[in-house]
Scaffold this active site. Structure first.
Site, PDB file in Angstrom:
ATOM      1  N   THR A   1      -6.185  45.422  63.045  1.00 32.56           N
ATOM      2  CA  THR A   1      -7.252  45.737  63.990  1.00 32.56           C
ATOM      3  C   THR A   1      -7.710  47.179  63.818  1.00 32.56           C
ATOM      4  OG1 THR A   1      -6.463  44.130  65.615  1.00 32.56           O
ATOM      5  CG2 THR A   1      -7.801  45.953  66.456  1.00 32.56           C
ATOM      6  N   SER A   2      -6.748  48.101  63.765  1.00 32.32           N
ATOM      7  CA  SER A   2      -7.129  49.515  63.666  1.00 32.32           C
ATOM      8  C   SER A   2      -7.826  49.802  62.349  1.00 32.32           C
ATOM      9  CB  SER A   2      -5.893  50.409  63.837  1.00 32.32           C
ATOM     10  OG  SER A   2      -5.101  50.429  62.674  1.00 32.32           O
TER      11      SER A   2
ATOM     12  N   GLY B   1      -3.548  41.115  63.798  1.00 30.58           N
ATOM     13  CA  GLY B   1      -2.407  42.012  63.866  1.00 30.58           C
ATOM     14  C   GLY B   1      -2.832  43.385  64.338  1.00 30.58           C
ATOM     15  N   CYS B   2      -1.856  44.167  64.769  1.00 34.41           N
ATOM     16  CA  CYS B   2      -2.154  45.478  65.341  1.00 34.41           C
ATOM     17  C   CYS B   2      -2.691  46.429  64.279  1.00 34.41           C
ATOM     18  CB  CYS B   2      -0.915  46.050  66.021  1.00 34.41           C
ATOM     19  SG  CYS B   2       0.599  45.952  65.035  1.00 34.41           S
ATOM     20  N   TYR B   3      -1.969  46.568  63.169  1.00 31.65           N
ATOM     21  CA  TYR B   3      -2.472  47.434  62.101  1.00 31.65           C
ATOM     22  C   TYR B   3      -3.841  46.963  61.607  1.00 31.65           C
ATOM     23  CZ  TYR B   3       2.126  49.740  61.407  1.00 31.65           C
ATOM     24  OH  TYR B   3       3.278  50.459  61.541  1.00 31.65           O
TER      25      TYR B   3
END
Lengths: 345, 345, 345, 345
Positions: free
Chosen positions: B153-154, B149-151
């Site tokens: 990953t960060s 997921g995007c979150y």
């Protein structure tokens, strides 16, 4: 074997865009980036998006140093600063693509009226106006190319097919343009602070914006007779992009199909112009790309035609078109390094 | 010789980004793009930015048709829709990079608690979590990769060096994340209308956003013990980008130099992670690129460290990372087709 | 009978907001607006939104002239410039609401550490910190009120009920704040140009933003013991608004109902604080109003509480709160001239 | 003694704006707000900005219930839905200000051509077009007022002085308008999602936007002969505001001074029109207010005049103008409840 290029004035928005695009160009090597303000600092420190793409420091060199390294100069300096250095760059044997306004106008008197005295008027005849789709062959042979302004690019490409066709009344052209804020440059001014631009929209430079004579010069050339237009630029709360809405009176009535055909015929084979017909283009569909997308609608109720053209002002309206010119001047493929699609959304 | 890929669910923001990136990928050919909503319409008509880059029509085919053309599938479907088709894709001999949440959680019970029943739990063991910088070798051998997921990953990239170092109190991690609106997808909802998002900012999904268990799974693996975090996502009025601000208590005090060294050591040799040290990164410096930029600051006043990581949610947080995974699965260079710098401003 | 007020530094965003709000205040008359930069020009020419609301010209007068006309001064000057004039304004018999940072900190040494030497430290004891909901009675009697900073207002109101309750661990407060760009002021700086802020988001001033000691001063007073926090401000691409996300460890576990009750009890009867409970507030719901909306969520998974408070930084975070203070100092109704609802969307 | 009003269709952007403005109106009491979608829910829960300003619940009542409580109805319903209920509201003895398009066009055939069949054409003659600055006296006596569209308001006010003066060529009017996104309403559509509008700009409805006949109807009345125009609306990435750039050919040449005088004379004494002369107005200077600001520039190079008019589309373009009409119909001061300055920035 790569060509060595220098970017003069590399810390404005256009300069940074030149660095970004040329750092991915397969046939060109950036050997120098100049900036008075940031001289001595690494490019990637001032502009962290470029980390890993440009490992140079900004410098503030003389012409001799520039010419020692590089064969071609791209000058993204303010007008006046450009003509202060370009004659020497040419004298040192370099080719130059100038992104300022200094060599765009053929007529010294017109330049004087809208800007100031010109310090190298003898170059105005030699300089080639770098609107590639119209002057491609001259550009190939040029030593000095005057890269077109952002608004004039969107307007001239939008109107060229119609004016060449002779089917519109050239005394009644109305050009209503809207530009993203990067067109106003990166110097600190209250007018372009975030809170002044955000959630607002306004016209400016009415009725004498300096792009007017440049627009009229190209349109007159296209029409084969003097053209005067109303050109009204507006400031959009977006970073990038220009949309020009252009109104013309059709001399005879014309239907939508014929109108689209004129545009598709004119731009057949062009890499960077996409004709969209009655599906009028929006800015976002070209942001990040070198395209000019053009839509056109005939209005039988009023006998007028409405043309909408969109570009990314920093690419087709500045750095990208400069690279198109550079490619032609160096005998490379015109689209070399310019193949990116728009980044959407 | 190019590999043939199919993109399933190609009309959402992530799907369109996959089309854009893969249309410029030198080793891959897009042979199919599916969309129930737009089946039968040309991609370039629905998404005019792609004109000249993708000349396919959207289709809504069965697995057999997909597998007949393509060796690899990238599934950008909603969760649940993904697991409805992926077992059959694998059964037909395809490799799959799944961009949904369906195969990210190792534990079926956790999936059930935060989503719903899982219809192919037998694949959870096999699926490799595609956070490349942590699981590169497993990905090379995988048949099914669950793209993070995007979150997550960060957050995982932001915290990995610290957790691996053992120098922080893993019971006191606070993660405050902010995402651009493209992360909410392209379906018509009042909540993501322009006027609802513009000039505003809000937290959502507090305290149980579905990315929480995915984040905790990776952090627990890194820490070697169960980790529970507070994760608060917020909606930014920008199209792209995630910035996560992460707070951790340092077990022993640590100075800024040592902190930066931990990060630089950990990510030495990584193409897509740039450590910026105390110069904290902003979203715009990665927009349009596959980079994760990470800054870190030690605060001796409070004994805490503040980590800031930024990604483009549609690239490193979705389509770009999926292509990183695809490249590894196909034995290509990991950065193939992913070399673009951020488009700034 | 109206009170005569002077606004010093009236051409910044806060100054203009004071003019707008006070021009509609039924008990106050603006008799003087000062601006060094615009002295001699009509207010309504520089700020056309005020045409018909303020027919004064900007002037750059001495204290004597100011005191001859006005009984009260609102000083929206930069710190340092404020303390250069305020002692004289008081000496001339005026009441002062100071919107700068110069009289907010009680401890001269702390001011010196975070700002510079103080030129009128003798006034620090007398100055009342103008956070109305906490210090209302002292403000009524004050001659000099230090109007709170924008971030500190959102944080102190967000945390006051919890700290007063004694139910949180005051050593573990994490404050993650996000502000619109008007908080950065109206001076021309590259950092706040439209293109630098738009489509981006970044932290700044980490870990030593100057609002930190002001925040800690109020929180320490509330807690009855020294409090140190991590405070991380971020820059939002919106014109107005602050949202602070605050994380606290609950000493005993507490359920959502009890948590909300603490907030509702604490703010019962307050005009300008609205408790929204688990429905966390967004910035847009207060833009254009003097409200501070506060939401709170208990997270039983982690034993923490997440508080979200929102204000319009130019109103409750500056000009509106200054008028609240002015009203109290003049014996008027606290909400006089401040009754507007948020302009949404 | 206050008048009781009902707001029908109160959950769209215009409806919410009516609630906001009328909740501060000293002579009016909102007694009913209707919404099919939110019936049964408190207004302040759905729209938290209104907490403390409106304590009603949304309902979905019949005409009888509405008429039992209220003397006046403001209908912010979609066209078609408006004419389905308005005859009954009138029949029940209510006065009505209709914000839809249903009663704006005098000619049933024109309505049919651009919309659909009209179900109460007998009311078209009675309905008064509520452009206050042009039809004030008729409005005072009206039972049914058709509140003008947002674009038509900006255009008619921008052109009225010129058309009345007889100094322009009415066959050559070009109207290039740009609107904020709230004008597109609050229903869930992909086209107005944040990511579709943000960082973009596009024309739409070319060449047959439905506001064209309404514009032409008023301009024809002003000119005393049939007028046909080109009207091109565009979608701006801002929440509120319309700016119309209007081009007209001056029959005789006219200098800037005379032009401005025509405008100042025409609007002398008007509360809500501010003539700004050659200092062309931007949208932000009217956002949140009921003003229409109009600038004008004569271009001696081309013999044309450029008019720029700006309004807040939700106020002077909808809810504010509706209240102007309401005030006149009730014999109140025209500006009652409408005195707010723009909220800037």
């Amino acid at each position: 074997m790569a060509y060595n290029v220098a970017i003069l004035g590399a810390s404005g928005y256009t300069g940074v865009e030149l660095v970004r695009l040329l750092s991915a160009h397969p046939e060109v090597r950036i050997v120098r980036v100049t900036s008075r303000q940031y001289a001595g600092r690494p490019v990637a420190e001032v502009f962290p998006s470029l980390k890993g793409f440009c490992d140079l420091d900004f410098t503030d060199p003389g012409v001799g140093e520039i010419a020692a390294d590089a064969q071609v100069a791209l000058t993204a300096l303010p007008h006046r600063a450009a003509m202060a250095v370009i004659p020497d760059l040419l004298g040192a044997g370099m080719k130059v693509v100038d992104l300022s306004a200094d060599y765009r106008l053929r007529d010294e008197a017109v330049y004087r009226e809208w800007y100031q005295d010109h310090t190298s008027p003898e170059l105005l005849d030699e300089a080639v106006y770098g609107l590639v789709e119209l002057f491609r062959e001259d550009i190939r042979k040029a030593r000095l190319v005057a890269n077109p302004g952002c608004y004039p690019t969107s307007v001239a490409l939008g109107l060229a097919p119609l004016l060449k066709s002779g089917l519109v009344d050239v005394d009644r052209l109305i050009i209503d343009s809207k530009s993203g804020t990067s067109g106003a440059g990166r110097s600190a001014k209250v007018d372009t602070l975030f809170c002044e631009v955000n959630e607002s929209f306004r016209a400016y430079g009415v009725p004498r914006h300096r792009h007017t004579p440049e627009i009229e010069q190209t349109l007159s050339w296209l029409a084969g007779r003097p053209v005067r237009v109303n050109f009204t630029p507006h400031l959009l709360p977006v970073s990038r992009g220009i949309l020009s809405t252009i109104y013309a009176d059709l001399v005879p009535d014309m239907d939508q199909g014929s109108l689209e055909e004129i545009y598709r015929d004119f731009y057949r084979g062009e890499t960077f112009v996409r004709v969209t017909g009655a599906q009028l283009p929006g800015i976002a569909q070209v942001t990040g790309s070198n395209f000019c997308d053009i839509g056109c609608v005939a209005d039988p109720r009023t006998g007028r035609v409405i043309i909408v053209s969109v570009i990314d002002n920093l690419i087709k309206g500045a750095a990208g078109q400069a690279i198109q010119n550079l490619n032609l001047m160096l005998g490379l493929d015109e689209d070399c390094g310019l193949g990116a699609a728009a980044v959407w959304p």
